[in-house]
Enzyme design. Structure first.
Site, mmCIF file in Angstrom:
data_model
loop_
_atom_site.group_PDB
_atom_site.id
_atom_site.type_symbol
_atom_site.label_atom_id
_atom_site.label_comp_id
_atom_site.label_asym_id
_atom_site.label_seq_id
_atom_site.Cartn_x
_atom_site.Cartn_y
_atom_site.Cartn_z
ATOM 1 N N HIS A 176 0.814 -1.247 0.027
ATOM 2 C CA HIS A 176 -0.132 -0.059 -0.023
ATOM 3 C C HIS A 176 0.947 1.237 -0.200
ATOM 4 O O HIS A 176 0.438 2.260 -0.421
ATOM 5 C CB HIS A 176 -0.959 0.120 1.405
ATOM 6 C CG HIS A 176 -2.268 -0.787 0.910
ATOM 7 N ND1 HIS A 176 -2.752 -1.565 1.716
ATOM 8 C CD2 HIS A 176 -2.752 -0.986 -0.172
ATOM 9 C CE1 HIS A 176 -3.784 -2.158 1.248
ATOM 10 N NE2 HIS A 176 -4.059 -1.827 -0.022
ATOM 11 N N ARG B 24 -11.590 3.955 -20.730
ATOM 12 C CA ARG B 24 -11.402 2.654 -20.237
ATOM 13 C C ARG B 24 -12.945 2.098 -19.417
ATOM 14 O O ARG B 24 -12.826 2.322 -18.121
ATOM 15 C CB ARG B 24 -10.235 1.992 -19.604
ATOM 16 C CG ARG B 24 -9.208 2.073 -20.130
ATOM 17 C CD ARG B 24 -8.128 1.771 -19.319
ATOM 18 N NE ARG B 24 -6.732 1.193 -20.353
ATOM 19 C CZ ARG B 24 -5.704 1.729 -20.391
ATOM 20 N NH1 ARG B 24 -5.603 3.070 -20.020
ATOM 21 N NH2 ARG B 24 -4.644 1.187 -21.116
ATOM 22 N N ARG C 288 -14.551 3.352 -25.197
ATOM 23 C CA ARG C 288 -14.175 1.523 -25.588
ATOM 24 C C ARG C 288 -15.171 0.838 -25.020
ATOM 25 O O ARG C 288 -15.523 0.985 -23.395
ATOM 26 C CB ARG C 288 -12.814 1.308 -24.983
ATOM 27 C CG ARG C 288 -12.556 -0.314 -25.274
ATOM 28 C CD ARG C 288 -11.040 -0.551 -24.906
ATOM 29 N NE ARG C 288 -10.684 -0.502 -23.549
ATOM 30 C CZ ARG C 288 -9.814 -0.926 -22.968
ATOM 31 N NH1 ARG C 288 -8.849 -1.156 -23.928
ATOM 32 N NH2 ARG C 288 -9.410 -0.993 -21.785
ATOM 33 N N GLU D 194 -5.242 -5.047 -31.309
ATOM 34 C CA GLU D 194 -4.615 -5.374 -30.243
ATOM 35 C C GLU D 194 -4.141 -7.042 -30.333
ATOM 36 O O GLU D 194 -3.389 -7.583 -29.326
ATOM 37 C CB GLU D 194 -5.456 -5.496 -28.943
ATOM 38 C CG GLU D 194 -5.807 -4.269 -28.395
ATOM 39 C CD GLU D 194 -6.733 -4.133 -27.438
ATOM 40 O OE1 GLU D 194 -6.224 -3.909 -26.220
ATOM 41 O OE2 GLU D 194 -7.978 -4.478 -27.399
ATOM 42 N N ASN E 28 -0.333 -2.363 -25.554
ATOM 43 C CA ASN E 28 -0.019 -3.147 -24.370
ATOM 44 C C ASN E 28 -0.252 -4.545 -24.777
ATOM 45 O O ASN E 28 0.369 -5.476 -24.502
ATOM 46 C CB ASN E 28 -0.985 -2.818 -23.392
ATOM 47 C CG ASN E 28 -0.618 -1.336 -22.697
ATOM 48 O OD1 ASN E 28 0.313 -0.573 -23.188
ATOM 49 N ND2 ASN E 28 -1.550 -0.836 -22.090
ATOM 50 N N ASP E 29 -1.436 -4.791 -25.124
ATOM 51 C CA ASP E 29 -1.840 -6.238 -25.441
ATOM 52 C C ASP E 29 -1.145 -6.548 -26.874
ATOM 53 O O ASP E 29 -0.868 -7.808 -26.906
ATOM 54 C CB ASP E 29 -3.306 -6.176 -25.546
ATOM 55 C CG ASP E 29 -4.111 -6.491 -24.437
ATOM 56 O OD1 ASP E 29 -3.802 -7.432 -23.584
ATOM 57 O OD2 ASP E 29 -5.088 -5.977 -24.100
ATOM 58 N N ARG F 24 1.774 -9.835 -20.239
ATOM 59 C CA ARG F 24 2.011 -8.576 -19.716
ATOM 60 C C ARG F 24 1.965 -8.083 -18.457
ATOM 61 O O ARG F 24 2.603 -7.183 -17.576
ATOM 62 C CB ARG F 24 0.954 -7.296 -20.515
ATOM 63 C CG ARG F 24 -0.183 -7.661 -19.913
ATOM 64 C CD ARG F 24 -1.515 -6.760 -21.013
ATOM 65 N NE ARG F 24 -1.828 -5.538 -20.203
ATOM 66 C CZ ARG F 24 -2.769 -4.787 -20.559
ATOM 67 N NH1 ARG F 24 -3.632 -5.150 -21.670
ATOM 68 N NH2 ARG F 24 -2.887 -3.547 -20.101
ATOM 69 N N CYS G 102 -3.236 3.755 -28.506
ATOM 70 C CA CYS G 102 -3.734 4.304 -26.941
ATOM 71 C C CYS G 102 -3.244 3.572 -25.887
ATOM 72 O O CYS G 102 -3.704 3.652 -24.997
ATOM 73 C CB CYS G 102 -5.528 4.306 -27.261
ATOM 74 S SG CYS G 102 -5.968 2.499 -27.443
HETATM 75 C C1 PEP Z 1 -3.856 -1.718 -24.630
HETATM 76 O O1 PEP Z 1 -4.085 -2.923 -24.801
HETATM 77 O O2 PEP Z 1 -2.767 -1.207 -25.284
HETATM 78 C C2 PEP Z 1 -4.850 -0.988 -24.279
HETATM 79 C C3 PEP Z 1 -4.893 0.360 -24.566
HETATM 80 O O3 PEP Z 1 -5.830 -1.677 -23.425
HETATM 81 P P1 PEP Z 1 -5.747 -2.131 -22.163
HETATM 82 O O4 PEP Z 1 -4.333 -1.620 -21.418
HETATM 83 O O5 PEP Z 1 -6.643 -1.404 -21.433
HETATM 84 O O6 PEP Z 1 -5.714 -3.560 -22.157
HETATM 85 MG MG MG Z 2 -5.948 -3.753 -24.074
#
Ligand code: PEP
Ligand code: MG
Length: 846
Positions: free
Chosen positions: A468, A575, A611, A705, A728-729, A739, A776
Site C-alpha cells: 500500500h 476504459r 471503449r 490488439e 499493451n496487448d 503483460r 492508445c
Molecule cells: C492496450 O492493450 O494497449 C490498451 C490500451 O488496452 P488495455 O491496456 O486497457 O488492455
Molecule cells: Mg488492451
C-alpha cells in the site's frame, strides 16, 4: 465416535498451551491441546491415524485418528522460515501410521540455534466435534506416556468430506470441500468478499485448509490460511442458516470471484512469487550504489532522513481485565473514528488503504485473541501487540510475497492502536526539505502523515512493489524504491543521496561529478516539464506541417478533468471497465449514461472515444461468471465477452448514444480478431440507434490488439471508421509474453521490431481506405516511441494525462520526414534494445 487417548509424541516437558509464546497457538485459534518443550529429536504418532498433511516446510504434520479427531503437531515456532532445513520427514500424506511410529526427525541443536522457540504445540483442530477431557501437564514425558484424552461432542462421526464438493454432517456442522479456482488464491480482496458474504448470515462459518482453520468472519485469518490456486479447502458451517451460508461461500469461491483460472489435478501449485521482501546487502557496497525494486518512478536528489518507528513500550500485566477491556475498546473506537474521518476527506487511493485498515480493525479473530490475553491478566497494549504480532509472524512465514506485503498494514494498525491507548495524537514528522526517507519498512500512515512538499523520495530495506505504501507513493508522485536491503539503514542522517527509482538505484554519498550529472538531469527534466506545461494548450503540428491529434486516456471523470487541464484535445480511450469493476452488479443504462455525459461535458465538446467493456483476462468483473479458463489472456475477454453477453453490450451502446451532443462520443471495440466481430457490434449499434431514434452518424472504430487484427487491418479498415492500436496487448500477443509477468517485465517492450512491423502493417492497411490510425496503449506515453510511431504513419496519440504536455511539446519539435527515416531503420533492427538506442540518439538531436 469413541474416546481417544493421545500419547506423548515427543520426549520433553509438557506445558499448558497458553504458555506457548505465540498468540495464534496460545489463543487456541488453531485448536486446543498442550505444548511440549522437546528434549528428544523425533516426533512420533500419538495414536493410530492417517497422515492428512505434511507441511511443505516439513515442520508440521496433521493426522486424523480413526474416530475423526484431527491432530496438528507443529515443531517449534517460526520453523516455517527454515524452509525444511533441519527436518527429515519419514512418512507421506495419506499413509496409515501406528501409535509411536516415527513421523519427523529433526536436528534439535540446529533448531535451537535458528528458531525463536522449540515449543511444539500439539492441538486438536476439530473442536466442534471433540472436547479435551483430561490433560497431563507441567511434567516431563517420555514418548508414549499419556498426554491427553479426547471425548466426542456428538454421537455422529465427524467425517470430513472426501471428494470435491461433497457435504457431510459433523455434529450439527455441515462441511463442504471446494477447490479454489482463483488465480492468486485467497488473498486480501477475496478474503474481504468472503467476510462480506458471511455477514448476511448468523451461522458460524469457518474455512479449514490442511492444518489451519480460520473463521470466515476474519479477513486476516482467511488470508493467513495462505490458500493458493488449485488448493482444496473445507468450508464448515453450523447454526440456523448454516446451509445457506455454506452454499453462499462455496458458490463465491467456486465462482472464482472474477479471478478464475485453471484448476486441474496435473497443474502443479505455483511456487511462491519471488519474494521482494527479502533484504539485499546489509553493508554498503564499495561503489555506494544500492539496488532495489521500483515502487514509484522518478529521480530525486536529497538528504537521508532515517525514520524509525519509535518503539512503543507496553507493560505486560494489566490492572484488572475489566479496566483493560474498556481501554482496548476505547482505543479501537478512537482509531476507527480517525480512520473514518481520514477516509472521508481522501482520494480514492488513500480511501482504499484506509478501508483495508478499517477491515483489519473489525477483524473478530484479532480482537478475540487480544481479549483472551486480557482475560489471562495481560494489559490491553500487550494483548493487542500479541494478537497482531501472531498474524504478522504467520503472514511473514508463509513465503508468499503478496501476503507478506500486507504485514505493513497490520504493523501500522498495531502502532495506531497502541498510540491511542497511551493517548498520543498522530503527528506529522518534522522533516527538512528534500528529505529522502530511509526506513526498514514505511507504514502507510507514516507516509500519509508527511508533507509531500518536503519529501523528495523514499527507500525501504524491506517491502514490496505492490504494498500500500508503494501505491500511495505513486499517487503522491514521490519516487520510491523498496527491498533495498538492510544496508540502507546504515546510511547516516544528512548523507547526500541520488535516488534513481527508474533504474532501481540509490547512490549513497555520490562524488561531485555524479551529483552534478544528476542535478543536470533533474534540472533538465524539470525545465522541460515546466516549458511543456506552459505550452500544453497549443495545437500540435510537426515542424513539416503534419497535424497530430494528442488525446488523453481516461478511466474516470477525474482523469478527464486532468487530461483537459494538460491540453488533451479529446479522449482517445475511455476504459469503461473501471465503471464495471469492483462491484457486484453491472451499472445500468441510466448510471452509465450519467457517467458518459459527465465525462463528455468535462471534455467540453472535444471527441470522446468510449471503449466498450473490456473485461476478462487480467480484468475481472465478479458478476460475470466467466468459466474457469486454462489461459484467460486467450479466453473470453474484450469483444468476445460483449458478444457472449449481448445484453450488456446493448445497454452500454444505448447509454453512449444518450450522451449529448450526439456524435461527440465515438465507440471503440477492444480485442477484435476478425471482421465478423465488428459486424456483430455494428448490428447492435444500428439496432440501438433505431430504438432511440438516433439518426446522426456515430463513429465505430476498432482496437488493434491482436496480431490477427494487425495483419487484416485493410479488411477491418474497409468497415471501421478508425483504428487505434492497443500496444499493451498487441505486444503481449506478438511476443507471447504475459503483460502481467514481473519476470518478463524488462523484455515486453512495444519497441520490439516485431511489434513495430505489426504497427506498420496496420498503418498500411488503414491507408488503403483513408482511415486514421491512433495509438492508445502505453507506447503513446513513451517519449522514445513517439517519433517512431509517427514515422510509421500514426496520426493520433492517446496518452496518460501527466505526460500529455511533454508528448505535445515533442511532437511540435519533430520533422515527420526524419521520423519516417528513423522508423524505417527501426523495422530493420533486431531487438528492442537496438531500437531504443536508435530512438535515444534521435531524440538527443531533436
Ligand atoms: C492496450 O492493450 O494497449 C490498451 C490500451 O488496452 P488495455 O491496456 O486497457 O488492455
Ligand atoms: Mg488492451
Amino acid at each position: 465416535m469413541s474416546n481417544l487417548v493421545l500419547s506423548s509424541p515427543l520426549k520433553g516437558w509438557i506445558a499448558p498451551l497458553e504458555e506457548t509464546p505465540d498468540a495464534v497457538f496460545a489463543g487456541r485459534m488453531l485448536g486446543d491441546g498442550l505444548a511440549i518443550d522437546p528434549t528428544g529429536s523425533v516426533l512420533h504418532a500419538p495414536c493410530d491415524a492417517v497422515v492428512l498433511t505434511v507441511h511443505r516446510a516439513r515442520h508440521a504434520v496433521t493426522l486424523r485418528a480413526a474416530n475423526g479427531a484431527e491432530i496438528l503437531m507443529h515443531l517449534g515456532l517460526d520453523t516455517v522460515a527454515l524452509a525444511g532445513a533441519g527436518f527429515e520427514v519419514l512418512v507421506g500424506e495419506g499413509q496409515s501410521v501406528r501409535a509411536g511410529e516415527p513421523l519427523i526427525a529433526f536436528d534439535l541443536d540446529f533448531l535451537a540455534q535458528n528458531v525463536r522457540s522449540l515449543i511444539t504445540p500439539i492441538v486438536v483442530t476439530n473442536l466442534d466435534a471433540f472436547r479435551i477431557v483430561r490433560r497431563q501437564q507441567d511434567r516431563a514425558a517420555e514418548v508414549g506416556d499419556e498426554l491427553m484424552a479426547l471425548s466426542p461432542i456428538a454421537a455422529e462421526t465427524a467425517e470430513s468430506a472426501a471428494g470435491a464438493s461433497t457435504v457431510a454432517e459433523a455434529g450439527g456442522e455441515i462441511v463442504r470441500r471446494v477447490v479454489v479456482p482463483l488465480v492468486h488464491g485467497l488473498h486480501a480482496r477475496p478474503a474481504a468478499r468472503i467476510v462480506e458474504t458471511v455477514r448476511a448470515f448468523t451461522a458460524e462459518v469457518a474455512l479449514v485448509a490442511g492444518e489451519r482453520r480460520a473463521s470466515a468472519r476474519s479477513p486476516v485469518g482467511v488470508m493467513a490460511l495462505a490458500v493458493r490456486h488449485g488448493d482444496s479447502l473445507s468450508i464448515t458451517a453450523s447454526g440456523p442458516d448454516a446451509e445457506a451460508a455454506l452454499a453462499a461461500v462455496a458458490e463465491l469461491i467456486e465462482g472464482g470471484m472474477g479471478e478464475g483460472g485453471p484448476v486441474a489435478a496435473h497443474v502443479p501449485t505455483p511456487s511462491p512469487a519471488p519474494s521482494s521482501v527479502e533484504a539485499g546487502p546489509v553493508t554498503l557496497p564499495r561503489d555506494g550504489v544500492l539496488k532495489g525494486v521500483l515502487a514509484a518512478p522518478g529521480l530525486a536528489i536529497g538528504k537521508a532522513v532515517r525514520l524509525s518507528s519509535s518503539e512503543i513500550t507496553v507493560r505486560e500485566l494489566g490492572d484488572n481485565p475489566g479496566h483493560e477491556h474498556t481501554a482496548l475498546t476505547q482505543a479501537l473506537e478512537t482509531v476507527r473514528a480517525r480512520l473514518e474521518a481520514a477516509a472521508a476527506r481522501s482520494d480514492k487511493a488513500r480511501q482504499a488503504i484506509l478501508n483495508a485498515h478499517l477491515a483489519f480493525l473489525d477483524d473478530p479473530e484479532l480482537s478475540a485473541v487480544a481479549r483472551a490475553l486480557i482475560d489471562q491478566g495481560k494489559s490491553a497494549g500487550f494483548a493487542w501487540r500479541g494478537a497482531v504480532g501472531g498474524y504478522v509472524d504467520a503472514l511473514r512465514g508463509l513465503g508468499d510475497a503478496r501476503l507478506a506485503e500486507r504485514v505493513d498494514d497490520l504493523i501500522d494498525l498495531e502502532r495506531q492502536v497502541l498510540r491511542a491507548l497511551i493517548g498520543e495524537e498522530e503527528s506529522a514528522a518534522a522533516l527538512p526539505a528534500g528529505a529522502i526517507l530511509l526506513a526498514d519498512e514505511l507504514l502507510p500512515s507514516q507516509l500519509m502523515g508527511v508533507d509531500p512538499g518536503l519529501v523528495a523520495g523514499f527507500c525501504t530495506a524491506r517491502g514490496g512493489p505492490t504494498s500500500h505504501v508503494a501505491i500511495l507513493a505513486a499517487a503522491m508522485g514521490i519516487p520510491a524504491l523498496v527491498a533495498v536491503g538492510g544496508a540502507v539503514l546504515t546510511v547516516a542522517d544528512g548523507t547526500a543521496l541520488i535516488l534513481d527509482a527508474d533504474s532501481g538505484q540509490l547512490r549513497v554519498a555520490p562524488d561531485a561529478p555524479a551529483l552534478e550529472a544528476a542535478q543536470t538531469r533533474l534540472a533538465q527534466r524539470q525545465e522541460r516539464k515546466a516549458r511543456a506545461k506552459a505550452s500544453a494548450h497549443q495545437s500540435c503540428v510537426t515542424l513539416d506541417g503534419q497535424r497530430i491529434a494528442v488525446f488523453g486516456n481516461v478511466g474516470a471523470l477525474g482523469d478527464a478533468v486532468a487530461a483537459a487541464a494538460n491540453g488533451a484535445e479529446g479522449c482517445g480511450l475511455l476504459r469503461t471497465e473501471f465503471l464495471f469493476l469492483e462491484r457486484d452488479t453491472p451499472p445500468d443504462e441510466d448510471e452509465q449514461a450519467r457517467q458518459y455525459q459527465a465525462i463528455a461535458s468535462a471534455l467540453d465538446g472535444k471527441p470522446l472515444i468510449i471503449r466498450t467493456l473490456d473485461v476478462g483476462g487480467d480484468k475481472a468483473a465478479p458478476y460475470l461468471p466467466i468459466p474457469a479458463e486454462e489461459n484467460p489472456a486467450l479466453g473470453l475477454r474484450g469483444v468476445r465477452v460483449s458478444l457472449w453477453r449481448p445484453h450488456l453490450l446493448k445497454t452500454q451502446i444505448r447509454a453512449i448514444l444518450r450522451a449529448r451532443p450526439v456524435g461527440q462520443c465515438r465507440i471503440m471495440v477492444p480485442m477484435i480478431a476478425s471482421l465478423d466481430e465488428l459486424r456483430a457490434v455494428r448490428a447492435v449499434l444500428d439496432e440501438a440507434k433505431r430504438e432511440l431514434g438516433v439518426t446522426e452518424r456515430v463513429e465505430l472504430g476498432v482496437m488493434i490488439e491482436t496480431p490477427a487484427a494487425a495483419v487484416t487491418a485493410d479488411l477491418l479498415a474497409a468497415e471501421a471508421d478508425f483504428l487505434s492500436i492497443g500496444t499493451n496487448d498487441l505486444t503481449q500477443y506478438v511476443l507471447a509474453m504475459d503483460r502481467g509477468n514481473p519476470e518478463l517485465a524488462a523484455r515486453i517492450d512495444a519497441l520490439h521490431p516485431a511489434v513495430l512491423r505489426m504497427i506498420a502493417q496496420t498503418c498500411a492497411g488503414a491507408a488503403k481506405h483513408q482511415r486514421w490510425v491512433g495509438v492508445c496503449g502505453g507506447a503513446a506515453s513513451d517519449l522514445a516511441a513517439v517519433p517512431i510511431l509517427l514515422g510509421l504513419g500514426v496520426t493520433e496519440l492517446s496518452a496518460t494525462a501527466a505526460i500529455l504536455p511533454e508528448v505535445k511539446a515533442l511532437v511540435r519539435a519533430l520533422d515527420l520526414a526524419a521520423c519516417r527515416t528513423l522508423a524505417a531503420r527501426a523495422l530493420e533492427l533486431t531487438s528492442s534494445e537496438a531500437v531504443r538506442d536508435a530512438a535515444q540518439s534521435f531524440l538527443a538531436g531533436v
